[in-house]
Design a protein around this motif. Sequence first.
Motif, PDB file in Angstrom:
ATOM      1  N   UNK A  65       0.864  -1.198   0.000  1.00 27.53           N
ATOM      2  CA  UNK A  65       0.000   0.000   0.000  1.00 27.53           C
ATOM      3  C   UNK A  65       0.891   1.235   0.000  1.00 27.53           C
ATOM      4  N   UNK A  66       1.746   1.347  -1.009  1.00 26.56           N
ATOM      5  CA  UNK A  66       2.813   2.342  -1.028  1.00 26.56           C
ATOM      6  C   UNK A  66       2.297   3.774  -0.900  1.00 26.56           C
ATOM      7  N   UNK A  67       1.158   4.055  -1.544  1.00 24.67           N
ATOM      8  CA  UNK A  67       0.664   5.432  -1.582  1.00 24.67           C
ATOM      9  C   UNK A  67      -0.446   5.698  -0.575  1.00 24.67           C
ATOM     10  N   UNK A  68      -0.758   4.722   0.258  1.00 26.78           N
ATOM     11  CA  UNK A  68      -1.768   4.938   1.296  1.00 26.78           C
ATOM     12  C   UNK A  68      -1.237   5.925   2.334  1.00 26.78           C
ATOM     13  N   UNK A  69      -2.138   6.733   2.892  1.00 24.99           N
ATOM     14  CA  UNK A  69      -1.721   7.775   3.830  1.00 24.99           C
ATOM     15  C   UNK A  69      -0.946   7.222   5.028  1.00 24.99           C
ATOM     16  N   UNK A  70      -1.409   6.135   5.667  1.00 21.27           N
ATOM     17  CA  UNK A  70      -0.630   5.615   6.816  1.00 21.27           C
ATOM     18  C   UNK A  70       0.776   5.175   6.405  1.00 21.27           C
ATOM     19  N   UNK A  71       0.895   4.589   5.202  1.00 18.26           N
ATOM     20  CA  UNK A  71       2.209   4.152   4.734  1.00 18.26           C
ATOM     21  C   UNK A  71       3.125   5.342   4.497  1.00 18.26           C
ATOM     22  N   UNK A  72       2.583   6.400   3.914  1.00 17.18           N
ATOM     23  CA  UNK A  72       3.388   7.606   3.695  1.00 17.18           C
ATOM     24  C   UNK A  72       3.910   8.168   5.010  1.00 17.18           C
ATOM     25  N   UNK A  73       3.056   8.152   6.033  1.00 15.56           N
ATOM     26  CA  UNK A  73       3.485   8.642   7.340  1.00 15.56           C
ATOM     27  C   UNK A  73       4.607   7.777   7.919  1.00 15.56           C
ATOM     28  N   UNK A  74       4.470   6.471   7.778  1.00 13.52           N
ATOM     29  CA  UNK A  74       5.504   5.564   8.280  1.00 13.52           C
ATOM     30  C   UNK A  74       6.817   5.762   7.533  1.00 13.52           C
ATOM     31  N   UNK A  75       6.735   5.921   6.226  1.00 10.14           N
ATOM     32  CA  UNK A  75       7.953   6.129   5.439  1.00 10.14           C
ATOM     33  C   UNK A  75       8.650   7.423   5.836  1.00 10.14           C
ATOM     34  N   UNK A  76       7.867   8.472   6.036  1.00 10.73           N
ATOM     35  CA  UNK A  76       8.444   9.759   6.452  1.00 10.73           C
ATOM     36  C   UNK A  76       9.096   9.643   7.824  1.00 10.73           C
ATOM     37  N   UNK A  77       8.459   8.894   8.723  1.00  3.94           N
ATOM     38  CA  UNK A  77       9.019   8.709  10.064  1.00  3.94           C
ATOM     39  C   UNK A  77      10.333   7.929   9.990  1.00  3.94           C
ATOM     40  N   UNK A  78      10.386   6.956   9.101  1.00  4.45           N
ATOM     41  CA  UNK A  78      11.628   6.192   8.965  1.00  4.45           C
ATOM     42  C   UNK A  78      12.760   7.084   8.455  1.00  4.45           C
ATOM     43  N   UNK A  79      12.493   7.888   7.430  1.00  2.00           N
ATOM     44  CA  UNK A  79      13.529   8.767   6.888  1.00  2.00           C
ATOM     45  C   UNK A  79      14.018   9.748   7.960  1.00  2.00           C
ATOM     46  N   UNK A  80      13.110  10.246   8.760  1.00  2.00           N
ATOM     47  CA  UNK A  80      13.494  11.160   9.844  1.00  2.00           C
ATOM     48  C   UNK A  80      14.421  10.454  10.830  1.00  2.00           C
ATOM     49  N   UNK A  81      14.079   9.206  11.177  1.00  2.00           N
ATOM     50  CA  UNK A  81      14.912   8.428  12.079  1.00  2.00           C
ATOM     51  C   UNK A  81      16.277   8.153  11.449  1.00  2.00           C
ATOM     52  N   UNK A  82      16.266   7.799  10.171  1.00  2.00           N
ATOM     53  CA  UNK A  82      17.504   7.493   9.454  1.00  2.00           C
ATOM     54  C   UNK A  82      18.434   8.691   9.417  1.00  2.00           C
ATOM     55  N   UNK A  83      17.876   9.867   9.222  1.00  2.00           N
ATOM     56  CA  UNK A  83      18.697  11.061   9.051  1.00  2.00           C
ATOM     57  C   UNK A  83      18.995  11.788  10.357  1.00  2.00           C
ATOM     58  N   UNK A  84      18.584  11.210  11.462  1.00  2.00           N
ATOM     59  CA  UNK A  84      18.870  11.826  12.760  1.00  2.00           C
ATOM     60  C   UNK A  84      20.356  11.771  13.082  1.00  2.00           C
ATOM     61  N   UNK A  85      21.059  10.839  12.451  1.00  2.00           N
ATOM     62  CA  UNK A  85      22.487  10.655  12.690  1.00  2.00           C
ATOM     63  C   UNK A  85      23.246  10.810  11.378  1.00  2.00           C
ATOM     64  N   UNK A  86      24.358  11.534  11.403  1.00  2.00           N
ATOM     65  CA  UNK A  86      25.228  11.626  10.226  1.00  2.00           C
ATOM     66  C   UNK A  86      26.292  10.540  10.316  1.00  2.00           C
TER      67      UNK A  86
END
Length: 376
Positions: A65-86
């Motif tokens: 469900x790549x374009x579903x709203x809950x999935x988009x939120x989860x993907x954005x949260x993952x990217x934020x977590x990923x980029x919290x550290x350099x």
Amino acid sequence: MRILIVKLSSLGDVVQTMPVVHDIRQAFPQAQIDWVVEEAFAPLVQEVSGVRRVLPIAQRRWRKSWFAAPTKLERAAFVKLLQAQAYDAVIDFQGLIKSALVARSARLAPGGFRATYANASEACAYEWPVRWLLDRTFPMPRRIHAVARYRLLAALALGYTAEGANIYPLVPLPPGVPLSERYGVVLAHGTTRADNEWPEAQWIALGRQLIHQGHTVELPQAGATELARVQRIAAALGLQARVWPALSLAQVAQRMAACSGVIGVDSGLSHLAVALDAPHVQIFSQPRAWRAGPVGCTYQVALGGQAAPNVAEVWAAWLAVGVAYASAHPGAPIGVPTGAASNLQTDASANTPAAANSSAAAAPQPAPATNTRPRA
């Protein structure tokens, strides 16, 4: 030095990447290592000593469900977590577009880089566009064992030499588990590939031999298909067979670490048995043992290749593993009663046990696997 490992799946590949953590910590004792992995495997990676932070990703679930709203939120949260550290180095051990895109999303420290393979190796997944998606690529031998390939990539990327045995820094159990809490022999029957399966009748025949030897038979399962299979096997074997409940991978590892050994097909659980330093026979029905089978340990052996071995061959290998384990661990306690073992005189049509043999009875039995992997 801050390092990000990108190895998303599958279970066996994730397990076989674990020696990289030990290598990096040997070369750079102060290194801080994070790992991006599929959410299903995250609890297991959390048991790897030397991994500071595990970043679960849910690509398998998201793509439904790549374009579903809950999935988009989860993907954005993952990217934020990923980029919290350099990171000073981001290494893609998967070599696929999906993993390279994750590596590209990670934030780099000044002077940092992203790395992966420059080319394919035989029987290893690889997608050539990754060469242009990441900063640095490193050539690999055409024919190389999977663990050696992972270790070599990390060594080339970070500038050290990977030498010595494969050390899996997996610590799922405290040392000194009482014998009363140990389990029998695990039959790792499950696999996601039908061409890796071993016939159910063979498992039953092997289970009877193990029970006659004095072991209980441990039957892990995940999902309806595997549950139905182990229930049939257990019904055929009787009270000495134990069907495991549905468990997390970390819980499976804990149980396997407290077992007397593992016999399994080419699967994630068999690779986990290797990582746990368990006495182990790994059954191959395809010619890929050279790439994925256990290496460098006398009591962990690969069997088969062009065709799957029969019960007699597996039983002989199991007895040999017992001898090798006893030799490598003098005085190690035996975790189960040592009954009179049967020689496997096989029926020509069914490969079923038929008669007892005193020489087999005298063979040392595999002792419980004790995790001696480093914690640092």
